[in-house]
Design a protein around this motif. Structure first.
Motif, mmCIF file in Angstrom:
data_model
loop_
_atom_site.group_PDB
_atom_site.id
_atom_site.type_symbol
_atom_site.label_atom_id
_atom_site.label_comp_id
_atom_site.label_asym_id
_atom_site.label_seq_id
_atom_site.Cartn_x
_atom_site.Cartn_y
_atom_site.Cartn_z
ATOM 1 N N THR A 261 0.839 -1.202 0.000
ATOM 2 C CA THR A 261 0.000 0.000 0.000
ATOM 3 C C THR A 261 0.872 1.250 0.000
ATOM 4 O O THR A 261 1.786 1.386 0.818
ATOM 5 C CB THR A 261 -0.918 0.015 1.233
ATOM 6 N N ARG A 271 -4.053 9.924 -0.571
ATOM 7 C CA ARG A 271 -4.822 8.906 -1.292
ATOM 8 C C ARG A 271 -4.025 7.615 -1.213
ATOM 9 O O ARG A 271 -2.850 7.574 -1.579
ATOM 10 C CB ARG A 271 -5.056 9.323 -2.744
ATOM 11 N N SER A 272 -4.672 6.564 -0.712
ATOM 12 C CA SER A 272 -3.984 5.301 -0.469
ATOM 13 C C SER A 272 -4.457 4.230 -1.445
ATOM 14 O O SER A 272 -5.617 4.209 -1.860
ATOM 15 C CB SER A 272 -4.224 4.822 0.964
ATOM 16 N N GLY A 273 -3.532 3.326 -1.792
ATOM 17 C CA GLY A 273 -3.898 2.216 -2.648
ATOM 18 C C GLY A 273 -2.680 1.493 -3.178
ATOM 19 O O GLY A 273 -1.540 1.781 -2.793
ATOM 20 N N LEU A 286 -3.986 3.947 -9.581
ATOM 21 C CA LEU A 286 -4.074 3.530 -8.187
ATOM 22 C C LEU A 286 -5.286 2.634 -7.968
ATOM 23 O O LEU A 286 -6.421 3.014 -8.279
ATOM 24 C CB LEU A 286 -4.175 4.777 -7.300
ATOM 25 N N THR A 288 -7.702 1.247 -5.339
ATOM 26 C CA THR A 288 -8.060 1.718 -3.996
ATOM 27 C C THR A 288 -8.999 0.795 -3.239
ATOM 28 O O THR A 288 -9.431 1.129 -2.151
ATOM 29 C CB THR A 288 -8.710 3.108 -4.090
ATOM 30 N N GLU A 294 -8.234 4.398 -10.025
ATOM 31 C CA GLU A 294 -8.157 5.855 -10.063
ATOM 32 C C GLU A 294 -6.876 6.290 -10.774
ATOM 33 O O GLU A 294 -5.854 5.625 -10.700
ATOM 34 C CB GLU A 294 -8.188 6.426 -8.636
ATOM 35 N N LEU A 311 -3.648 -2.912 2.463
ATOM 36 C CA LEU A 311 -4.840 -2.154 2.085
ATOM 37 C C LEU A 311 -6.092 -2.826 2.640
ATOM 38 O O LEU A 311 -7.082 -2.166 2.935
ATOM 39 C CB LEU A 311 -4.925 -2.059 0.550
#
Length: 336
Positions: A261, A271-273, A286, A288, A294, A311
């Motif tokens: 992640t 923004r995480s992913g 990405l 997510t 995204e 994640l």
């Protein structure tokens, strides 16, 4: 063998090629090889085929009534539910098909679809006493995504549906859609022992693709349907069931490097992913956990850092009952 049929243009093997998709579980690479081989047998130039997006190719295949229903269902399974071509008209057409497998994939696409009529179509199918119970319960599960707006629809099913499968699914949709209650830990030895055997793979399949609660398919795909932020689980059954349970209970214990992640800091916030790659213009793709990839423009990425945790959140297994967790493990164990 599939590649060989296409590259050598062995038209006499066309029937064998079609049957490869009916010989049990089909992995992503096998289906991709089938698409390429079938295109070559039709005389299409590879470069021309590559100019068409994957979603458009799959949607065209799903619409082709001359194809076997099993092939069309697999194709529809792989089309992103958010693809513009999978609009209300297309979804209604698939729902009206006679083949149950094709209708099932249409219902599952509808559950994740952004079309405005999604809730109405799901509610209509769930109420249709002439439709197969399996399809009605899938539609009821889809209504959980539209809570609280679909609460009245689910309560009506709970009180009035004659089929026990539909009533049970309406109750579960309300429960999982609420996402409330105290977390339940699976830490009793007896609980773990019961989880390592038994369960109904069909029930587990419904739970895997549920649009609320654990949302396994938000990150993981099975046979073409689902997200790409986590590993494809089409061959999950080759792992021991104990390892599958461990992954559910302790998702951060072992993380493959390609599924680490990342946290991208942007002007709008973090923004995480999972970083799936970068486009030619530098934009980061990405994953997510929402089944949708995204695209973050290069100039919007102020910094990036590697997160320690997976994640997949801790405690996700606590959203299901022990019996539901057994079903989910049975479904994963059956993927080979």
């Amino acid at each position: 063998a599939v590649q060989w049929v296409g590259e050598e243009k062995l038209a006499e093997r066309r029937g064998d090629l079609e049957r490869t998709l009916e010989a049990g579980s089909v992995s992503g690479p096998i289906f991709e090889a089938y698409l390429a081989a079938a295109s070559l047998l039709r005389g299409e130039a590879p470069d021309a085929r590559d100019m068409v997006s994957r979603d458009e190719s799959l949607l065209a295949l799903a619409r082709d009534a001359s194809r076997p229903a099993s092939v069309r269902a697999l194709a529809l399974r792989g089309v992103s539910p958010a693809h513009p071509g999978l609009d209300e008209v297309a979804l209604r057409g698939f729902l009206d098909e006679a083949e149950p497998a094709l209708r099932l994939e249409a219902v599952r696409s509808l559950r994740e679809s952004p079309v405005q009529a999604a809730r109405e179509l799901l509610a209509r199918l769930a109420r249709d006493a002439s439709a197969p119970a399996e399809l009605r319960r899938e539609a009821a599960a889809g209504l959980s995504r539209h809570l609280p707006g679909s609460t009245a629809d689910l309560l009506a099913l709970l009180d009035g549906a004659q089929d026990p499968l539909v009533r049970r699914e309406a109750e579960r949709a309300l429960r999982l859609g609420a996402e409330s209650g105290s977390p339940r830990r699976v830490d009793v030895p007896g609980d773990r022992e019961r989880l390592l055997e038994g369960g109904d793979p069909r029930e587990g399949e419904i739970l895997f693709f549920y649009p609320r609660s654990a949302r396994c398919s938000g990150c993981h795909a099975v046979r073409g349907r689902g997200g790409v932020a986590g590993p494809d689980l089409s061959a999950a059954g080759w792992r021991p069931r104990e390892k599958l349970l461990e992954s559910l209970l302790e998702p951060s214990r072992e993380i493959a490097p390609q599924y680490a992640t990342w946290v991208l800091m942007t002007p709008e916030g973090p923004r995480s992913g999972t970083v799936l790659g970068e486009d030619p213009d530098g934009a980061v793709r990405l994953g997510t956990g929402t089944s949708i990839v995204e695209r973050v423009p290069r100039e919007a990425v102020l910094s990036r850092s590697l997160a320690e945790a997976s994640l997949m959140p801790e405690g996700i297994a606590s959203l299901l009952t022990l019996e539901e967790l057994r079903h989910l493990l049975a479904f994963l164990e059956a993927q080979r």
